[in-house]
Design an enzyme around this catalytic site. Structure first.
Site, PDB file in Angstrom:
ATOM      1  N   TYR A 175       0.843  -1.195   0.000  1.00 22.32           N
ATOM      2  CA  TYR A 175       0.000   0.000   0.000  1.00 22.32           C
ATOM      3  C   TYR A 175       0.874   1.239   0.000  1.00 22.32           C
ATOM      4  O   TYR A 175       1.943   1.265   0.609  1.00 22.32           O
ATOM      5  CB  TYR A 175      -0.871   0.052   1.259  1.00 22.32           C
ATOM      6  N   TYR A 216      -0.493  -9.854   0.783  1.00 20.42           N
ATOM      7  CA  TYR A 216       0.529  -9.214   1.615  1.00 20.42           C
ATOM      8  C   TYR A 216       0.551  -9.800   3.021  1.00 20.42           C
ATOM      9  O   TYR A 216      -0.459 -10.293   3.514  1.00 20.42           O
ATOM     10  CB  TYR A 216       0.363  -7.696   1.638  1.00 20.42           C
ATOM     11  N   ARG A 263      -2.591 -11.933   3.958  1.00 21.29           N
ATOM     12  CA  ARG A 263      -3.937 -11.606   3.490  1.00 21.29           C
ATOM     13  C   ARG A 263      -4.101 -12.063   2.045  1.00 21.29           C
ATOM     14  O   ARG A 263      -3.255 -11.777   1.201  1.00 21.29           O
ATOM     15  CB  ARG A 263      -4.193 -10.084   3.522  1.00 21.29           C
ATOM     16  N   HIS A 274     -10.563  -3.166  -1.050  1.00 20.35           N
ATOM     17  CA  HIS A 274     -11.450  -2.596  -0.044  1.00 20.35           C
ATOM     18  C   HIS A 274     -12.529  -1.764  -0.740  1.00 20.35           C
ATOM     19  O   HIS A 274     -12.221  -0.992  -1.651  1.00 20.35           O
ATOM     20  CB  HIS A 274     -10.675  -1.681   0.901  1.00 20.35           C
TER      21      HIS A 274
HETATM   22 FE   LIG Z   1      -6.039  -4.509   2.736  1.00 20.36          FE
END
Ligand SMILES: [Fe+2]
Lengths: 174, 246
Positions: free
Chosen positions: B115, B154, B164, B169
């Site tokens: 991210y 990740y 994950r 999202h």
């Molecule tokens: Fe996430």
């Protein structure tokens, strides 16, 4: 139809959800501020709060323009300063603190939706600025968690405790 | 000092809680450790007030988005790395009615699973051509559409070797504030599903399936992108709740 399940907002919404001026629903009214705490009394630095409220005459129509964009660059222009949209969105800072600037809604409360890392489904609560029949229906020790305390002229304090002795009353709309 | 928490420990906890019929995760779902101090212990207080402001909700419009906001591959000078995808679907309420002209917001990791965020310290490369944020308004039929790249899996620190599954999202608004939804969309056939306490927090198998998009060949664009379809149904009383008086 069966609903899509909720999932946590996670820690990485920072570029996506908060926007400049998100806590400035209206100027020239009151400031409401506070902290979000976890069950150990530690501040929650990665909560996201959303606010929805009526205006000073009690209208809850809402209007576009909360996160107005520049059509050329896509940058946030911010609210136009005239339109009351009724919507606010604030991420807590590193201290778990948040601030909202708005007008007192005629019906006496501001609705709050709480998101956080570690919270698998959002929570609703309300900031009450005065007396209300719903407050009277709650046990006295719990009632206090929904009432903003006047710190000084025009400034109200409202902390949110996700868990623990001072746990905030969270609401179920069915 | 306690032993570091292993995947096998989490697997046992997930198995012990699996199968409970519920549309949404329990907020005290312990295999996801960050829930521990962040869920209320008191029951929620029911409120049945036809005048509640929560039965109305925020309104968004063309001023709040720019038309290119739904193409996450066009936000920089160059093209982002990764597998280009289009994700489309409809936002509906529980009665199957389209949620019109409402805001859909998305955010995601890049193709490497990183991210663009200060607190993401996963040692995977950032992509200078990818921010991983998009938004759009739903159409009159409740439809939305994004062009992006497939996010990478990740690691996170829930337990040793926690990963994950790839996900996007999503944040959604309905006609009332009570219909608010923040969730995550997953990709079909991901081998990480059984190990992930966040996905498994949805303990009902059929509910969990509703978080997984389907590959839709008819949505794939020749020589350009792979297509996925994901429809979203918002929970919570809608505006008609008042009329129905229930
Ligand atoms: Fe996430």
């Amino acid at each position: 139809m069966n609903p899509t399940p909720s999932q946590t907002v996670g820690p990485f919404y920072g570029y996506a959800l908060p926007f400049p001026g998100g806590g400035d629903i209206a100027l020239g009214g009151i400031a409401v501020h506070g902290y979000v705490y976890d069950g150990a009394g530690e501040p929650v630095p990665d909560a996201l709060l959303e606010f929805w409220q009526a205006d000073s005459r009690g209208q809850v129509r809402g209007a576009p323009g909360s996160l107005r964009r520049d059509p050329t660059s896509g940058a946030v222009l911010g609210r136009d300063g005239v339109t009351f949209t009724g919507f606010g969105r604030v991420a807590t800072d590193r201290d778990g603190h948040w601030t909202l600037r708005t007008v007192e809604p005629a019906n006496g409360y501001i609705s709050v939706c709480v998101f956080a890392r570690g919270l698998l489904r959002h929570l609703y609560t309300r900031i009450y600025l005065g007396r209300d029949a719903f407050l009277d229906s709650l046990p006295p020790e719990r009632r206090q968690t929904l009432v903003a305390v006047e710190e000084r002229e025009g400034v109200r304090r409202f902390d949110i405790h996700l868990q623990g002795e001072k746990e905030t009353v969270f609401l179920d709309f069915g | 000092m306690s032993e570091p928490l292993q995947q096998s420990d989490i697997d046992q906890e997930i198995a012990a809680l699996a199968g409970t019929a519920a549309d949404h995760p329990a907020r005290d779902y312990t295999p996801y450790r960050s829930t521990r101090l962040r869920h209320p212990r008191q029951p929620l207080v029911p409120i049945k007030d036809p005048e509640a402001v929560e039965l109305s909700g925020p309104v968004f419009g063309v001023t709040d988005v720019t038309p290119t906001d739904n193409d996450l591959t066009k936000q920089h000078m160059g093209e982002p790395l990764g597998e280009r995808i289009t994700v489309q679907g409809r936002v509906l309420d529980r009665d199957g009615r389209p949620v019109r002209n409402q805001l859909v917001e998305v955010w995601q990791a890049n193709a490497s699973g990183r991210y663009l965020h200060q607190r993401d310290d996963h040692p995977a490369p950032l992509d200078p051509n990818f921010t991983g944020v998009g938004r759009c308004l739903t159409g009159d039929d409740g439809s939305y559409r994004f062009t992006t790249i497939k996010p990478g899996a990740y690691p996170w620190r829930n337990h040793v070797n926690a990963w994950r599954p790839a996900h996007i999202h999503f944040s959604l608004f309905g006609s009332s504030f009570t219909q608010r939804l923040v969730t995550q969309m997953y990709f079909p056939g991901d081998p990480l599903f059984p190990y992930d306490p966040i996905l498994q927090s949805v303990t009902d198998e059929s509910a969990r399936q509703r978080l997984i998009a389907s590959y839709a060949h008819e949505l794939s664009v020749p020589e350009f992108s792979l297509g996925y379809r994901w429809d979203i149904v918002l929970d919570g009383p809608a505006a008609t709740w008042m009329e129905e008086g229930c």
